[in-house]
Design an enzyme around this catalytic site. Structure first.
Site: not given
Length: 763
Positions: A137, A212, A542
Site C-alpha cells: 500500500d 491509506h 480498499s
C-alpha cells in the site's frame, strides 16, 4: 546562428532520446540460464547489457514472484530483448490505483464470545502470533497506537524481513507487531522523470504520507485501541480483524499511483520475507493473466501457501468492472455496516431529508439560510457539480449550495463551496450513485443525500421563489437496518477475463470504516485540511479487502495446514446472503430497488464464525491451476510466464475452464451449447461420518441435476466428487440474458453453499 541551431537540435535529440526511455518488465525463461552464470541475477544483468550501454538501466531483479527484471529501456532496446530466445515476454510498466471499529463486533469478532465453533479463542489468539500479514500500500505510520506491541512474544524465527530506514523513518520504529517496513519506488521514479524530487510530501521511506496504507494495515491486524474516533464520530474500541497477528508493510504506492514494477518488487520481497497473507487494496483494469502483474505475483505466492486478498475495485454499479479476477486471488467487494452517521436537511417548505455526514465543526445554527442550485443553461456549465472555479461568489455567499455528486471528489466540492463563500452544502446523488450514501468529514456543514431526496431538493430550489434550508447533524447511530447492503461503488461481474469463474468471491465491510490514520495528512486528504486525527473513516473496496485478509489470518492460525484455496473456500461457502431483517441482501446501486446478486456480492458477506468450521472445502492444487491456464487458449510461453515451470506441456486441459474445482459456478450457454457438465471435489474438514445432502435452487429457464445427491464422508480428510449438469431449456435465452441460483450441501451442522451464475451469451 547555424551553430546555435545545430546545438539546439543536438540538445533536443538528447532530450527526446532520454525521455523515450520508460520502464519495461522483462520475463525470462528461468530454466534457460547458461551454466556460465553463477546466479540468475548475473544472467539478467548480462542480458540487459547486451542491448543497452546505460549503467543505471536495471531497476529491479525478481526471483520469488517471477524470473526476470524491470529496466529502463527505449522501445528499440525492449524490442531487441523481446527477440531473445531466453525471454518469455517484455511489456510496459502498468499503473495501478488504490481502491479507495465497530467492524469486529458486526462480524462477531468481539473479545468475549468464548468458543468459535469448538475453537478456543485463546488458542487462536496464541496461534495468530505466528501469522504474518503483508500489506502492499502507501506505507505505514508506525507511531499509531494500532501498532502497539504490548504483550506480544518474540518475532517468529522464520521471519526474514526487516525495516528500511529512510527520510523520517528509523528502523527502530518497527517492533514485535510491525515487524517489517520496506519501500519500492524505482518504477515511480522512472515514470515521474525526477519530478518526485520536487515533491516535499513524498518521503523516500516506508512512512505513510497518504493515510491509506495505515488504514488498511490497522484494519487487517491493528491492536486494540480504546477511545478511538474520528473527531468524535464512531467512538469506541478500534481493533483489526486479527489483533494478535504480525504486520509487514510494503510501500509500493506513491502520489501518482502504484507502478507494476514496484508492486512486483514488493510481492517478490514479501514472499521471500515469509508472509502468510498478502493484502492488496489496489488494482487496474482487466487483462490476460500473463500480462497482469498482480496475478503473476499472486500465483507465486499461492504456490508457497500464501493467501492473497485483493480489492475488487470501486467502479460499480456498472457491470463487468472488476479488477483482480485471477482464481488464485480472493476478490473482495464491499458492503455496509450496521452503523451510520445521520445528518438532516430541513427545507423552507418543512420537508426534512435524512442523509449522512461526518462534519464535526460548530454547525450553522437553527436559522434557515438561502439555498441555491445552479444547473445552468449552458451544457458546459459545471456549477451544479461544484468543480473548482465553477461557483460565483456573488451568488453563493452566505448560502447553502446543492452540489451534484460526480466527476470530482466529494470533499473537494465542499472546499469549493466554502472558498466561494457558501456556509453549507447538500451533496445530492444522481442516477449513477442511486441511494448509496458515503459519509465524509467535510470542512463546512454538509449533508449527503440519495438520488430520490436529491431530486426533490433540486425541484424545490427550481420551483420556489425563495428557497431556504438548515442543516443539522445526528452523530453516530448503531443497529441500522437493513445491513449489510452492497455498496453501489463496489465493482461488479461478470468476469471478462474468464467468464467461467464467478467474481467477486465475496464481500466484507467497506463503507464508513474507522481505522488508524497518518499524521501527515488531514482526514479528507486535501492540502486545505489542516486537521489532525489518529483515526479516520473511509470507504471503498480498499477497506473491505483487509477485513478478509485479517479473517484469513485467523483461519490460518486455526488451521495452519490449510491451503490458500481451502481458506478461500471456507470464507465463500459459509458467507451469508440475507441482511439483519432476514431479507435478501440489497444493492445500493440498484435504481429499481432490486435485491443484490452474485455478480455484486459473490458468495455473500463474510461470516468469520462459520468460516472457521466450514465442514467441507473445495481445494485446488497448483497443478489444477496450471490445467486451468492450459484451458484458456494461451500459448505455452504465456502459461510458463505465470507458472514459472520449464516443463509445462499443457498435455492436460479442461474441456471448459469452469471445470476448475472452484467454490462457485459461472455457467455460460454460448451459441448452440445448451448443456454444461462440471465435476467438483469436496474435502471433509469436519467430523468423521459426516453426511451431506444436496439442495438446489435454479431459475425456471435451467434444469440442474446433481449426482450423487448424498455424500457420506467416513473419515476426516476424505475427498468425494459430485457431478452437476446444467441444461438450458429451449428458447430460454430469449427470455433472459442472465439468471442466478445456488447449490448447497447440507446437514444439521453445516451448509456448504455455492452461488451459480447463468449467462446466455458469450460475455
Amino acid at each position: 546562428m547555424a551553430c546555435i541551431s545545430f546545438l539546439s537540435l543536438f540538445l533536443l535529440a538528447i532530450f527526446f532520446s532520454a525521455t523515450a526511455k520508460q520502464t519495461y518488465i522483462v520475463h525470462m525463461k528461468h530454466s534457460s540460464k547458461p551454466q556460465s552464470f553463477v546466479t540468475h541475477n548475473d544472467w539478467y544483468a548480462s542480458s540487459l547489457q547486451s542491448v543497452t550501454s546505460s549503467s543505471d538501466s536495471l531497476l529491479y531483479t525478481y526471483n520469488a514472484a517471477f524470473p526476470g527484471f524491470a529496466a529502463s529501456l527505449d522501445p528499440e532496446e525492449a524490442e531487441s530483448l523481446r527477440k531473445s530466445e531466453a525471454v518469455l515476454d517484455v511489456y510496459e510498466d502498468t499503473v495501478y490505483s488504490l481502491h479507495t471499529t465497530r467492524t469486529p463486533q458486526f462480524l462477531g469478532l468481539n473479545t468475549d464470545f468464548g468458543l468459535f465453533d469448538g475453537h478456543n479463542t485463546l488458542d487462536i489468539d496464541q496461534a495468530s502470533h505466528d501469522v504474518i500479514i503483508g500489506v502492499l500500500d502507501t506505507g505505514v505510520w508506525p507511531e499509531s497506537k494500532s501498532f502497539d506491541d504490548t504483550g506480544m512474544p518474540e518475532i517468529p524465527s522464520r521471519w526474514k524481513g526487516e525495516c528500511d530506514s529512510g527520510k523520517g523513518f528509523s528502523r527502530k520504529l518497527c517492533n514485535k507487531k510491525l515487524i517489517g517496513a520496506r519501500y519500492f519506488s524505482k518504477g515511480y521514479h522512472m515514470a515521474s522523470g525526477g519530478s518526485y524530487l520536487k515533491n516535499p510530501k513524498e518521503n523516500e521511506s516506508p512512512r505513510d504520507q497518504d493515510g491509506h496504507g495505515t488504514h488498511t494495515a490497522s484494519t487487517a491486524a491493528g491492536s486494540q485501541v480504546a477511545n478511538a474516533s474520528l473527531l468524535g464520530y464512531a467512538s469506541g474500541i478500534a481493533r483489526g480483524m486479527a489483533t494478535h497477528a504480525r504486520l509487514a508493510s510494503y510501500k509500493v504506492c506513491w502520489s501518482t499511483g502504484c507502478f507494476g514494477s514496484d508492486i512486483l518488487a514488493g510481492m517478490d520481497r514479501a514472499i521471500a520475507d515469509g508472509v502468510d497473507v498478502l493484502s492488496l487494496s489496489l488494482g487496474g483494469g482487466s487483462a490476460p493473466y500473463y500480462r497482469d502483474t498482480i496475478a503473476i505475483g499472486a500465483f507465486a505466492a499461492m504456490e508457497r501457501g500464501i493467501f492473497v486478498s485483493c480489492s475488487a475495485g470501486n467502479s460499480g454499479p456498472n457491470k463487468a468492472t472488476l479488477a483482480n479476477v485471477a482464481p488464485w486471488i480472493t476478490t473482495v467487494g464491499a458492503g455496509t455496516l450496521d452503523r451510520d452517521f445521520p445528518a438532516y436537511a430541513v427545507l423552507g417548505n418543512r420537508n426534512r431529508f435524512t442523509g449522512v455526514s461526518l462534519y464535526s465543526g460548530k454547525g450553522m445554527g437553527k436559522k434557515p439560510v438561502g439555498l441555491i442550485y445552479n444547473k445552468g443553461n449552458n451544457s458546459s456549465s459545471s456549477s451544479n457539480l461544484c468543480l473548482p472555479g465553477s461557483l460565483e461568489p456573488a451568488l453563493v455567499r452566505g448560502k447553502v449550495v446543492v452540489c451534484d455528486r460526480g466527476i470530482n471528489a466529494r470533499v473537494e466540492k465542499g472546499v469549493v463551496v466554502r472558498d466561494a463563500g457558501g456556509i453549507g452544502m447538500i451533496l445530492a446523488n444522481t442516477e449513477v450513485s442511486g441511494e448509496e450514501l458515503v459519509a465524509d468529514s467535510h470542512l463546512l456543514p454538509a449533508v449527503s443525500v440519495g438520488r430520490k431526496a436529491g431530486d426533490m431538493i433540486r425541484e424545490y430550489v427550481k420551483s420556489h421563489p425563495n428557497p431556504t434550508a438548515v442543516l443539522s447533524f445526528g452523530g453516530t447511530v448503531l443497529n441500522v437496518r437493513p445491513s449489510p447492503v452492497v455498496a453501489a461503488f463496489s465493482s461488479r461481474g461478470p468476469n471478462l477475463v474468464t467468464p467461467q469463474i464467478l467474481k467477486p468471491d465475496l464481500i466484507g465491510p467497506g463503507v464508513n470504516i474507522l481505522a488508524a490514520w497518518s499524521q501527515a495528512v488531514g482526514p479528507i486528504g486535501l492540502e486545505k485540511d489542516t486537521r489532525k486525527t489518529q483515526f479516520n473513516i473511509m470507504s471503498g473496496t480498499s477497506m473491505s479487502c483487509p477485513h478478509i485478509s485479517g479473517v484469513a489470518a485467523l483461519l490460518k492460525a486455526a488451521h495452519p495446514r490449510w491451503s490458500p484455496s481451502a481458506i478461500k473456500s471456507a470464507l465463500m461457502t459459509t458467507a451469508y446472503v440475507v441482511d439483519n431483517t432476514n431479507s435478501p441482501l440489497r444493492d445500493a446501486g440498484s435504481v429499481t430497488g432490486a435485491p443484490s446478486n452474485p455478480w455484486a456480492h459473490g458468495s455473500g458477506h463474510v461470516d468469520p464464525h462459520k468460516a472457521l468450521s466450514p465442514g467441507l472445502v473445495y481445494d485446488i492444487s497448483t497443478d489444477d491451476y496450471v490445467t486451468f491456464l492450459c484451458s484458456l487458449g494461451y500459448s505455452l510461453d504465456h502459461v510458463q510466464a505465470i507458472v514459472k515451470r520449464p516443463n509445462v506441456t499443457c498435455s492436460r486441459k479442461f474441456s471448459d475452464p469452469g471445470e476448475l474445482n472452484y467454490p462457485s459456478f459461472s455457467v455460460v450457454f454460448a451459441g448452440k451449447r445448451v448443456v454444461r457438465r462440471y465435476t467438483r471435489e469436496l474435502t471433509n474438514v469436519g467430523k468423521a461420518g459426516s453426511v451431506y445432502e444436496v439442495a438446489v435452487t435454479a431459475p425456471s429457464a435451467v434444469v440442474v441435476k446433481v449426482k450423487p445427491t448424498k455424500l457420506v464422508f467416513r473419515n476426516i480428510g476424505d475427498k468425494l466428487r459430485y457431478t452437476v449438469t446444467f441444461v438450458a431449456k429451449k428458447g430460454a435465452n430469449e427470455a433472459a440474458r442472465y439468471e442466478f441460483g445456488s447449490i448447497a450441501w447440507r446437514n444439521a451442522q453445516h451448509q456448504v453453499k455455492s452461488p451459480v451464475a447463468f449467462a446466455w451469451t458469450q460475455l
